[in-house]
Design a protein around this motif. Sequence first.
Motif, short mmCIF file in Angstrom:
data_model
loop_
_atom_site.label_atom_id
_atom_site.label_comp_id
_atom_site.label_asym_id
_atom_site.label_seq_id
_atom_site.Cartn_x
_atom_site.Cartn_y
_atom_site.Cartn_z
N TYR A 33 -15.47 42.60 53.11
CA TYR A 33 -13.83 43.20 53.98
C TYR A 33 -13.82 42.03 55.35
O TYR A 33 -12.98 42.06 55.43
N ASN A 34 -15.56 42.09 55.70
CA ASN A 34 -14.89 41.47 57.37
C ASN A 34 -14.72 40.38 56.94
O ASN A 34 -14.58 39.13 57.66
N LEU B 264 -11.03 35.40 57.77
CA LEU B 264 -10.06 35.00 57.68
C LEU B 264 -8.25 34.98 57.81
O LEU B 264 -8.19 34.53 58.57
N LEU B 265 -8.26 36.47 57.42
CA LEU B 265 -6.83 36.69 57.95
C LEU B 265 -6.54 36.06 59.18
O LEU B 265 -5.25 36.56 58.98
N ASN B 266 -7.22 36.73 59.70
CA ASN B 266 -7.12 36.86 61.31
C ASN B 266 -6.70 35.52 62.01
O ASN B 266 -6.26 35.18 62.90
N THR C 119 -2.22 39.76 61.47
CA THR C 119 -3.47 41.23 61.40
C THR C 119 -2.83 42.64 60.80
O THR C 119 -3.77 43.39 60.94
N SER C 120 -2.19 42.25 59.65
CA SER C 120 -1.86 43.64 59.29
C SER C 120 -1.57 43.37 58.51
O SER C 120 -0.74 42.57 57.76
N GLU C 121 -1.09 44.47 57.28
CA GLU C 121 -0.48 43.78 55.30
C GLU C 121 1.16 44.60 55.71
O GLU C 121 1.79 45.45 56.45
N THR D 79 4.52 37.89 55.89
CA THR D 79 3.46 37.21 56.26
C THR D 79 3.18 36.27 55.04
O THR D 79 2.46 35.44 54.94
N SER D 80 4.83 36.22 54.77
CA SER D 80 5.03 35.06 52.97
C SER D 80 4.93 33.56 53.22
O SER D 80 3.59 32.68 52.64
N ASP D 81 5.21 32.89 54.46
CA ASP D 81 4.72 31.66 55.06
C ASP D 81 2.68 31.72 55.37
O ASP D 81 2.37 30.26 55.25
#
Length: 144
Positions: free
Chosen positions: A40-41, A46-48, A53-55, A59-61
């Motif tokens: 998860y980390n 990666l996502l940050n 930062t949230s579901e 966030t499509s682009d």
Amino acid sequence: VRAFVYENYSIEHKYNLYYNAASISIINQNLTNGWHVSTYNDWTVLLNFIGITSEAFETSDKIAKLRSTNGWFENQNGTNEYGLNLIPAGWKDTDKEFKEARLLVDDGNTNHSYTYMFDYNNYYSKGERNPDYVFPIRLVRNLT
């Protein structure tokens, strides 16, 4: 890694193998030093980094930057800007196959499966699944 996959821990699939939660520790024990099943980390970092930062559906682009440039349907291919080349490899429960990109992550527990899912609607989520369901994995290498 294939040499260390045991009966009932994985199944063959078009894109490689699917794994269940019990296979993670076996895989991690047998990987070359510095490699591990993503956690998860790892995904949070990666996502940050790309600004997620949230579901969220918004966030499509940003999700497109993780997707492969082909393999998705209805003009949902990505730009693969970060080289992750995320494909809709799917996953399987006990009797049905699903087609989104859902990746098994290591949370240190074999009583359930935790996953990150990226679907065709440019949405991502994380969640708990049955430990017997099988998913693709991503390996990560420590850079230090």
